[in-house]
Scaffold this active site. Structure first.
Site, PDB file in Angstrom:
ATOM      1  N   ASP A 106      -8.333  -1.238   8.565  1.00  0.00           N
ATOM      2  CA  ASP A 106      -8.858  -0.222   9.487  1.00  0.00           C
ATOM      3  C   ASP A 106      -9.287  -0.866  10.800  1.00  0.00           C
ATOM      4  O   ASP A 106      -9.955  -1.908  10.792  1.00  0.00           O
ATOM      5  CB  ASP A 106     -10.102   0.458   8.890  1.00  0.00           C
ATOM      6  N   ARG A 151       0.833  -1.192   0.000  1.00  0.00           N
ATOM      7  CA  ARG A 151       0.000   0.000   0.000  1.00  0.00           C
ATOM      8  C   ARG A 151       0.872   1.248   0.000  1.00  0.00           C
ATOM      9  O   ARG A 151       1.716   1.437   0.850  1.00  0.00           O
ATOM     10  CB  ARG A 151      -0.912   0.049   1.216  1.00  0.00           C
ATOM     11  N   ASP A 208      -6.355  -1.961   2.577  1.00  0.00           N
ATOM     12  CA  ASP A 208      -6.537  -1.021   3.664  1.00  0.00           C
ATOM     13  C   ASP A 208      -6.920  -1.859   4.883  1.00  0.00           C
ATOM     14  O   ASP A 208      -7.758  -2.757   4.762  1.00  0.00           O
ATOM     15  CB  ASP A 208      -7.734  -0.129   3.291  1.00  0.00           C
ATOM     16  N   ARG A 222      -6.416   1.129  -3.769  1.00  0.00           N
ATOM     17  CA  ARG A 222      -5.330   0.636  -2.917  1.00  0.00           C
ATOM     18  C   ARG A 222      -5.331  -0.894  -2.896  1.00  0.00           C
ATOM     19  O   ARG A 222      -6.394  -1.518  -3.069  1.00  0.00           O
ATOM     20  CB  ARG A 222      -5.436   1.191  -1.499  1.00  0.00           C
TER      21      ARG A 222
HETATM   22  O1  GSY Z   1     -11.072   2.545   4.190  1.00  0.00           O
HETATM   23  C1  GSY Z   1     -11.687   1.770   3.287  1.00  0.00           C
HETATM   24  C2  GSY Z   1     -11.216   2.033   1.893  1.00  0.00           C
HETATM   25  N1  GSY Z   1     -12.348   2.321   1.013  1.00  0.00           N
HETATM   26  C3  GSY Z   1     -13.274   1.459   0.546  1.00  0.00           C
HETATM   27  C4  GSY Z   1     -13.490   0.089   0.732  1.00  0.00           C
HETATM   28  O2  GSY Z   1     -12.758  -0.638   1.420  1.00  0.00           O
HETATM   29  N2  GSY Z   1     -14.586  -0.433   0.090  1.00  0.00           N
HETATM   30  C5  GSY Z   1     -15.413   0.313  -0.678  1.00  0.00           C
HETATM   31  N3  GSY Z   1     -16.436  -0.265  -1.282  1.00  0.00           N
HETATM   32  N4  GSY Z   1     -15.220   1.635  -0.864  1.00  0.00           N
HETATM   33  C6  GSY Z   1     -14.157   2.203  -0.252  1.00  0.00           C
HETATM   34  N5  GSY Z   1     -13.782   3.485  -0.252  1.00  0.00           N
HETATM   35  C7  GSY Z   1     -12.704   3.528   0.515  1.00  0.00           C
HETATM   36  S1  GSY Z   1     -11.816   4.984   0.842  1.00  0.00           S
END
Ligand code: GSY
Length: 193
Positions: A109, A95, A107, A104
């Site tokens: 979290d 990443r 991620d 990315r």
């Molecule tokens: O922090 C999450 C990253 N992220 C995502 C994701 O994991 N899934 C979807 N569907 N949309 C996202 N937008 C982000 S930023």
């Protein structure tokens, strides 16, 4: 109420809940490697893994669909040390923070850490956008059905408040805990405990 430092290691194992997602490369195998790296940490064990969901991107530029899942971990890391592990896993899997909200590889979290509230400049728990994000909340409910939010609300109630849910499909493939694929090694996350 006594405020606990987010940097102090807990005396006993704590349950925390992480949301994982990515939309670059071989999304499923990257998620599996991320789960393996979390599980390889000496102070953290992946206890449960949700189904994998294919989800429409939320926010950011036009980009491909994500795969998302959630895990429950039992950890002796403090919230801040768990963030260090999450960041180390993201870095190990390539990443690079190019664009906020952009595509990315993965991620990781922290969604919840028990019922703890953490408000630090670089770490907020519960995750500040958890209740708006079906891609995080739907898998989370699978691995944390009885878990409450710090304000006492149940997760299924929070999920019901999001309905109707669109742009999210369960994928018929599973990421598993404890697979420990070859070459994953142990996550070498440094940082504070
Ligand atoms: O922090 C999450 C990253 N992220 C995502 C994701 O994991 N899934 C979807 N569907 N949309 C996202 N937008 C982000 S930023």
């Amino acid at each position: 109420m006594r405020r606990l430092s987010a940097r102090l290691p807990p005396r006993v194992e704590q349950f925390a809940f992480l949301g994982l997602g990515g939309n670059l490369g071989d999304r499923l195998s990257i998620l599996q490697r991320a789960v393996d790296l979390l599980d390889a940490d000496a102070r953290t064990r992946v206890d449960a893994v949700s189904s994998v969901y294919e989800t429409a991107p939320v926010g950011g530029p036009e980009q491909g669909d994500f795969l998302n899942l959630a895990v429950r971990v039992a950890t002796r890391r403090s919230p801040v040390a768990l963030l260090a592990l999450a960041n180390a896993v993201e870095s190990a899997l390539g990443r690079v923070r190019v664009e906020r909200w952009g595509p990315r590889a993965v991620d990781v979290d922290i969604l919840l850490y028990g019922e703890r509230v953490v408000r630090l400049p670089r770490l907020e728990i519960p995750h500040p956008r958890l209740l708006e994000r079906a891609f995080a909340l739907v898998p989370l409910v699978e691995v944390a059905p009885g878990q409450r939010l710090p304000d006492g609300r149940s997760l299924p109630a929070a999920l019901a408040a999001l309905a109707p849910i669109e742009g999210l499909t369960a994928v018929g493939t599973q990421v598993v805990a404890g697979a420990g694929g070859a070459g994953t090694g142990r996550a070498r996350a440094g940082g504070p405990t």
